[in-house]
Motif scaffolding. Structure first.
Motif, short mmCIF file in Angstrom:
data_model
loop_
_atom_site.label_atom_id
_atom_site.label_comp_id
_atom_site.label_asym_id
_atom_site.label_seq_id
_atom_site.Cartn_x
_atom_site.Cartn_y
_atom_site.Cartn_z
N GLU A 125 0.83 -1.21 0.00
CA GLU A 125 0.00 0.00 0.00
C GLU A 125 0.86 1.25 0.00
OE1 GLU A 125 -3.50 2.28 2.56
OE2 GLU A 125 -3.02 0.18 3.00
N ARG A 129 0.79 4.04 -3.06
CA ARG A 129 0.43 5.43 -2.78
C ARG A 129 1.56 6.39 -3.13
NH1 ARG A 129 -4.40 5.97 -0.61
NH2 ARG A 129 -5.35 4.26 0.59
N THR A 132 1.36 6.40 -7.11
CA THR A 132 0.10 6.97 -7.63
C THR A 132 -0.70 7.53 -6.46
OG1 THR A 132 -0.84 4.72 -7.54
CG2 THR A 132 -0.06 5.51 -9.67
N PRO A 133 -0.40 8.74 -6.02
CA PRO A 133 -1.03 9.32 -4.82
C PRO A 133 -2.56 9.37 -4.88
CG PRO A 133 0.84 10.65 -5.52
CD PRO A 133 0.59 9.65 -6.62
N ARG A 134 -3.14 9.45 -6.08
CA ARG A 134 -4.60 9.57 -6.20
C ARG A 134 -5.27 8.23 -6.50
NH1 ARG A 134 -5.42 15.22 -9.66
NH2 ARG A 134 -4.29 16.58 -8.17
N VAL A 135 -4.60 7.15 -6.20
CA VAL A 135 -5.15 5.83 -6.47
C VAL A 135 -6.47 5.64 -5.71
CG1 VAL A 135 -3.88 4.70 -4.58
CG2 VAL A 135 -4.59 3.36 -6.56
N GLN A 137 -9.51 3.34 -3.89
CA GLN A 137 -9.49 2.18 -3.00
C GLN A 137 -9.67 0.89 -3.79
OE1 GLN A 137 -8.01 3.51 0.01
NE2 GLN A 137 -9.08 1.62 0.55
N LEU A 140 -6.36 0.15 -5.47
CA LEU A 140 -5.40 -0.20 -4.43
C LEU A 140 -5.63 -1.64 -3.96
CD1 LEU A 140 -3.20 0.49 -2.37
CD2 LEU A 140 -5.01 1.40 -0.88
#
Length: 302
Positions: A125, A129, A132-135, A137, A140
């Motif tokens: 996780e 993150r 790709t900070p805007r992934v 849920q 993820l």
């Protein structure tokens, strides 16, 4: 011309594409060697494509269309085949995932991260993150599931023989909180103790000895029975497959020098377990150099 092993074209898009390729090649009365003549691709590479185990690059597809007189069929379809069943790990990694299941030996160098098959959920996780900070849920969750599904590579007794060299900084630069890092490193050590892979640590004090060719990122060498070895290198957002025999041999020799510069397996395993214990006690792990002067290390010599 003897018939090749039957290909199940219903197994998936790559198999369907490969079966058509073999049919067209045999219809033209050509061998694999004759078909790849004039391009920088091996006979084994084309054979793997026919069996649905490799993806067709555009330049080879264009060559095949010309040789077989297939009016652009394979060039038009190669990108669709490449995208078929694309995994969330990144399309550039698809071929490695396919090859892992057939590899006899896997040797790997990791300068910055714990390898995917050994990563636990918190570690995965954190990496996702970071990249790709805007992934979402949903994505993820899928990426965690996909990566954990690869744990068999090092945890399955029937899996390939694995040899892993990690840079010491992987142990000493926590990607997670101390408690989670302790659990992650304890897991790495436990898998190694069970014989899942042979660990070696390249100590920070080793400098560039043997490591220069590998400092760009992850390097994986896969060896097979009855097929030439291949090399895979990866950076943050891209990967590259190397199959040219002379280049693969150069990397193999460089990897031997890297292993010679790294610490012995038992000492490396002790270092991983010691780092896990330090995190468990709320401390950042000491460097190998500082441990040389401490008591308790197995066979430590300055």
């Amino acid at each position: 011309m003897p018939a090749g092993k039957e290909i199940d074209g219903a197994a998936g898009v790559p198999e369907f594409y490969g079966k058509e390729l073999r049919w067209q090649r045999e219809r033209a009365g050509l061998t694999l060697e004759q078909t790849v003549r004039g391009v920088f691709y091996s006979v084994s590479y084309l054979s793997e494509i026919e069996r649905g185990r490799r993806r067709m690059p555009l330049d080879l597809a264009q060559h095949v269309d010309k040789v077989l007189g297939t009016d652009g069929f394979f060039a038009r379809g190669c990108e669709d085949v490449r995208n078929a069943g694309r995994r969330v790990e990144g399309h550039y990694f698809d071929e490695v995932l396919e090859m892992e299941s057939r590899a006899l030996d896997i040797v790997q160098w990791e300068p910055m991260l714990i390898p995917g098959p050994l990563q636990l959920e918190p570690y995965i996780e954190a990496l996702v993150r970071l990249g790709t900070p805007r992934v979402t849920q949903e994505v993820l969750k899928e990426r965690i599931s996909t990566r954990r599904a690869r744990s068999w590579v090092m945890e399955d007794k029937e899996g390939p023989v694995s040899w892993l060299v990690l840079h010491e900084s992987v142990l000493r630069q926590p990607l997670l909180g101390y408690a989670d890092m302790a659990e992650q490193l304890a897991h790495v050590a436990a898998v190694a103790r069970r014989g899942g892979f042979v660990p070696q640590i390249l100590a920070s004090g080793a400098g560039a000895r043997g490591a220069d060719p590998f400092m760009c990122g992850t390097t994986v060498l896969l060896e097979f029975s009855g097929a030439p070895p291949v090399l895979y290198t990866e950076s943050m957002y891209s990967g590259n497959m190397v199959e040219e025999a002379a280049t693969v041999e150069q990397y193999r020799n460089a990897y031997d020098r890297l292993r010679a510069a790294a610490l012995p397996p038992e000492l490396s395993l002790w270092l991983i377990e010691s780092a896990a214990e330090d995190y468990r006690n709320g401390k950042r792990p000491r460097s190998f150099a500082s441990r040389l002067t401490a008591k308790g290390g197995p066979g430590l010599r300055p």
